[in-house]
Scaffold this motif. Structure first.
Motif, PDB file in Angstrom:
ATOM      1  N   TYR A  63     -41.763 -32.318  69.004  1.00 29.83           N
ATOM      2  CA  TYR A  63     -42.970 -31.770  68.395  1.00 29.83           C
ATOM      3  C   TYR A  63     -42.668 -31.149  67.032  1.00 29.83           C
ATOM      4  O   TYR A  63     -41.530 -30.809  66.715  1.00 29.83           O
ATOM      5  CB  TYR A  63     -43.620 -30.726  69.312  1.00 29.83           C
ATOM      6  CG  TYR A  63     -42.865 -29.417  69.447  1.00 29.83           C
ATOM      7  CD1 TYR A  63     -43.124 -28.339  68.599  1.00 29.83           C
ATOM      8  CD2 TYR A  63     -41.888 -29.242  70.432  1.00 29.83           C
ATOM      9  CE1 TYR A  63     -42.444 -27.142  68.717  1.00 29.83           C
ATOM     10  CE2 TYR A  63     -41.203 -28.049  70.556  1.00 29.83           C
ATOM     11  CZ  TYR A  63     -41.489 -27.000  69.701  1.00 29.83           C
ATOM     12  OH  TYR A  63     -40.801 -25.806  69.814  1.00 29.83           O
ATOM     13  N   HIS A  64     -43.718 -31.037  66.238  1.00 28.75           N
ATOM     14  CA  HIS A  64     -43.707 -30.264  65.007  1.00 28.75           C
ATOM     15  C   HIS A  64     -44.370 -28.922  65.277  1.00 28.75           C
ATOM     16  O   HIS A  64     -45.441 -28.876  65.908  1.00 28.75           O
ATOM     17  CB  HIS A  64     -44.488 -30.973  63.893  1.00 28.75           C
ATOM     18  CG  HIS A  64     -43.671 -31.954  63.123  1.00 28.75           C
ATOM     19  ND1 HIS A  64     -44.205 -33.087  62.553  1.00 28.75           N
ATOM     20  CD2 HIS A  64     -42.348 -31.974  62.804  1.00 28.75           C
ATOM     21  CE1 HIS A  64     -43.259 -33.767  61.928  1.00 28.75           C
ATOM     22  NE2 HIS A  64     -42.127 -33.114  62.073  1.00 28.75           N
ATOM     23  N   LEU A  65     -43.775 -27.863  64.801  1.00 20.90           N
ATOM     24  CA  LEU A  65     -44.390 -26.538  64.879  1.00 20.90           C
ATOM     25  C   LEU A  65     -45.062 -26.250  63.548  1.00 20.90           C
ATOM     26  O   LEU A  65     -44.412 -26.232  62.493  1.00 20.90           O
ATOM     27  CB  LEU A  65     -43.331 -25.472  65.176  1.00 20.90           C
ATOM     28  CG  LEU A  65     -43.842 -24.042  65.336  1.00 20.90           C
ATOM     29  CD1 LEU A  65     -44.767 -23.940  66.544  1.00 20.90           C
ATOM     30  CD2 LEU A  65     -42.667 -23.078  65.482  1.00 20.90           C
ATOM     31  N   LEU A  66     -46.371 -26.026  63.582  1.00 24.27           N
ATOM     32  CA  LEU A  66     -47.124 -25.785  62.354  1.00 24.27           C
ATOM     33  C   LEU A  66     -46.993 -24.321  61.935  1.00 24.27           C
ATOM     34  O   LEU A  66     -46.743 -23.437  62.760  1.00 24.27           O
ATOM     35  CB  LEU A  66     -48.592 -26.155  62.570  1.00 24.27           C
ATOM     36  CG  LEU A  66     -48.825 -27.607  63.010  1.00 24.27           C
ATOM     37  CD1 LEU A  66     -50.315 -27.871  63.213  1.00 24.27           C
ATOM     38  CD2 LEU A  66     -48.238 -28.576  62.008  1.00 24.27           C
ATOM     39  N   PRO A  67     -47.164 -24.024  60.637  1.00 25.06           N
ATOM     40  CA  PRO A  67     -46.955 -22.654  60.150  1.00 25.06           C
ATOM     41  C   PRO A  67     -47.825 -21.612  60.840  1.00 25.06           C
ATOM     42  O   PRO A  67     -47.408 -20.459  61.000  1.00 25.06           O
ATOM     43  CB  PRO A  67     -47.291 -22.761  58.649  1.00 25.06           C
ATOM     44  CG  PRO A  67     -47.022 -24.189  58.305  1.00 25.06           C
ATOM     45  CD  PRO A  67     -47.418 -24.965  59.528  1.00 25.06           C
ATOM     46  N   ASN A  68     -49.034 -21.995  61.257  1.00 24.11           N
ATOM     47  CA  ASN A  68     -49.935 -21.022  61.891  1.00 24.11           C
ATOM     48  C   ASN A  68     -49.807 -21.000  63.409  1.00 24.11           C
ATOM     49  O   ASN A  68     -50.613 -20.391  64.106  1.00 24.11           O
ATOM     50  CB  ASN A  68     -51.383 -21.309  61.502  1.00 24.11           C
ATOM     51  CG  ASN A  68     -51.806 -22.723  61.849  1.00 24.11           C
ATOM     52  OD1 ASN A  68     -50.978 -23.589  62.064  1.00 24.11           O
ATOM     53  ND2 ASN A  68     -53.123 -22.960  61.890  1.00 24.11           N
ATOM     54  N   LEU A  74     -45.266 -35.193  69.316  1.00 29.73           N
ATOM     55  CA  LEU A  74     -45.048 -36.480  68.654  1.00 29.73           C
ATOM     56  C   LEU A  74     -44.668 -37.586  69.627  1.00 29.73           C
ATOM     57  O   LEU A  74     -45.028 -38.750  69.411  1.00 29.73           O
ATOM     58  CB  LEU A  74     -43.946 -36.337  67.603  1.00 29.73           C
ATOM     59  CG  LEU A  74     -44.154 -35.234  66.564  1.00 29.73           C
ATOM     60  CD1 LEU A  74     -42.887 -35.008  65.767  1.00 29.73           C
ATOM     61  CD2 LEU A  74     -45.315 -35.584  65.652  1.00 29.73           C
ATOM     62  N   SER A  75     -43.906 -37.260  70.666  1.00 30.49           N
ATOM     63  CA  SER A  75     -43.475 -38.265  71.634  1.00 30.49           C
ATOM     64  C   SER A  75     -42.938 -37.556  72.862  1.00 30.49           C
ATOM     65  O   SER A  75     -42.576 -36.368  72.815  1.00 30.49           O
ATOM     66  CB  SER A  75     -42.402 -39.187  71.038  1.00 30.49           C
ATOM     67  OG  SER A  75     -41.262 -38.446  70.647  1.00 30.49           O
ATOM     68  N   PHE A  76     -42.868 -38.302  73.963  1.00 32.90           N
ATOM     69  CA  PHE A  76     -42.373 -37.764  75.229  1.00 32.90           C
ATOM     70  C   PHE A  76     -41.216 -38.621  75.720  1.00 32.90           C
ATOM     71  O   PHE A  76     -41.186 -39.836  75.512  1.00 32.90           O
ATOM     72  CB  PHE A  76     -43.493 -37.734  76.265  1.00 32.90           C
ATOM     73  CG  PHE A  76     -44.618 -36.824  75.883  1.00 32.90           C
ATOM     74  CD1 PHE A  76     -44.546 -35.466  76.133  1.00 32.90           C
ATOM     75  CD2 PHE A  76     -45.738 -37.322  75.235  1.00 32.90           C
ATOM     76  CE1 PHE A  76     -45.574 -34.619  75.754  1.00 32.90           C
ATOM     77  CE2 PHE A  76     -46.764 -36.484  74.849  1.00 32.90           C
ATOM     78  CZ  PHE A  76     -46.686 -35.124  75.108  1.00 32.90           C
ATOM     79  N   HIS A  77     -40.257 -37.958  76.394  1.00 29.66           N
ATOM     80  CA  HIS A  77     -39.019 -38.637  76.784  1.00 29.66           C
ATOM     81  C   HIS A  77     -38.633 -38.229  78.194  1.00 29.66           C
ATOM     82  O   HIS A  77     -38.769 -37.068  78.575  1.00 29.66           O
ATOM     83  CB  HIS A  77     -37.908 -38.279  75.800  1.00 29.66           C
ATOM     84  CG  HIS A  77     -38.260 -38.626  74.392  1.00 29.66           C
ATOM     85  ND1 HIS A  77     -37.988 -39.858  73.837  1.00 29.66           N
ATOM     86  CD2 HIS A  77     -38.930 -37.918  73.447  1.00 29.66           C
ATOM     87  CE1 HIS A  77     -38.454 -39.895  72.602  1.00 29.66           C
ATOM     88  NE2 HIS A  77     -39.023 -38.732  72.343  1.00 29.66           N
ATOM     89  N   THR A  78     -38.121 -39.221  78.935  1.00 30.38           N
ATOM     90  CA  THR A  78     -37.713 -38.964  80.309  1.00 30.38           C
ATOM     91  C   THR A  78     -36.325 -39.541  80.543  1.00 30.38           C
ATOM     92  O   THR A  78     -35.594 -39.821  79.579  1.00 30.38           O
ATOM     93  CB  THR A  78     -38.756 -39.512  81.296  1.00 30.38           C
ATOM     94  OG1 THR A  78     -38.456 -39.045  82.616  1.00 30.38           O
ATOM     95  CG2 THR A  78     -38.831 -41.023  81.259  1.00 30.38           C
ATOM     96  N   VAL A  79     -35.949 -39.711  81.786  1.00 31.56           N
ATOM     97  CA  VAL A  79     -34.565 -40.003  82.172  1.00 31.56           C
ATOM     98  C   VAL A  79     -33.978 -41.179  81.375  1.00 31.56           C
ATOM     99  O   VAL A  79     -34.564 -42.258  81.304  1.00 31.56           O
ATOM    100  CB  VAL A  79     -34.491 -40.305  83.679  1.00 31.56           C
ATOM    101  CG1 VAL A  79     -33.068 -40.671  84.077  1.00 31.56           C
ATOM    102  CG2 VAL A  79     -34.967 -39.098  84.482  1.00 31.56           C
ATOM    103  N   GLY A  80     -32.828 -40.920  80.752  1.00 36.07           N
ATOM    104  CA  GLY A  80     -32.129 -41.932  79.973  1.00 36.07           C
ATOM    105  C   GLY A  80     -32.432 -41.915  78.498  1.00 36.07           C
ATOM    106  O   GLY A  80     -31.697 -42.513  77.712  1.00 36.07           O
TER     107      GLY A  80
END
Length: 242
Positions: A63-68, A74-80
């Motif tokens: 993810y991106h953390l926005l200034p406010n 942005l994307s999700f990831h699992t095993v491997g």
């Protein structure tokens, strides 16, 4: 939980050919384990990491953390998956990665990976291909969030997650554990929480899927794919999900 070498070999073989010598190098990687609590960061924007993390169990999110304060997932990831493999090639991380629900990761020193690239270039190519598939997922996410209707946007995300998990044998028949909260789902799809609830209700009413308490249930896969305009070719998997 399977061993790191089994998880890595199974994952990389989804899209790459590896010889016995390549597999021996992968099995030789030293590593340490880290247990993550829900929403715990293990990579932060601006970090200069010296290890690369492989997901051993659970789900993590880039993810991106926005200034406010808000996040854009942005994307999700699992095993491997290698959610920070890009850290091998850039000086500072321009995004963060956190756990979605409880998760475990294995951390492999960058110096060992670089040595493996020199000894066995096919291993380097396979890990590089992981980053290229990530880039393809990013491109699809941009199209999804900017050009599709809200029901299509949500349907496409669920199709992608289910397809990728099924290709890695992580589903149970038509069910997938995906412990994301509705606010996090909104931060992924660019929707307010009221819109998330309305869109979920619409997809449920159409008999395509259900998502409650972190459990995704697919009711009508062809119809859900049609709504989401889902074509899995951008995932570049040689071993397609059955």
């Amino acid at each position: 939980m399977a061993s790191l070498d089994k998880i890595l070999v199974a994952k990389l073989k989804e899209h790459s050919r590896l010889s016995g010598e390549d597999l021996a190098v992968i099995r030789s990687f030293s590593h340490s384990f880290r247990e993550l609590a829900p929403n715990e960061d293990f990579i932060r924007q601006g970090d200069d990491p010296n290890v690369s993390a492989v997901v051993m169990s659970g789900w993590v999110a880039r993810y991106h953390l926005l200034p406010n304060g808000p996040r854009q997932y942005l994307s999700f990831h699992t095993v491997g998956d290698w959610p920070d493999a890009q850290g091998l090639f850039i000086e500072r991380m321009d995004h963060a990665v956190c756990a979605i629900g409880p998760a475990h990761v294995a951390c492999i020193p960058h110096k060992e990976l670089i040595k493996a690239f020199e000894l066995r270039p096919p291993v380097g190519f396979a890990i590089w291909r992981e980053t290229l598939i990530d880039a393809s997922i990013f491109r699809e996410a941009i199209t999804n969030n900017s050009a599709r209707s809200k029901p299509a946007r949500m349907a496409h995300l669920f199709c992608e997650l289910f397809y990728r998990a099924r290709a890695s044998a992580l589903t149970r028949d038509n069910e997938l554990d995906f412990p994301i909260s509705l606010p996090q789902l909104g931060e992924t799809l660019g929707m307010a929480i009221a819109t998330i609830n309305r869109t979920l209700s619409e997809l449920r009413a159409g008999g395509t899927m259900d998502f409650r308490n972190g459990l995704l249930t697919i009711r009508d896969w062809p119809k859900l794919c049609a709504i989401g305009q889902f074509d899995p070719s951008y995932l570049h998997l040689k071993r397609l999900a059955r």
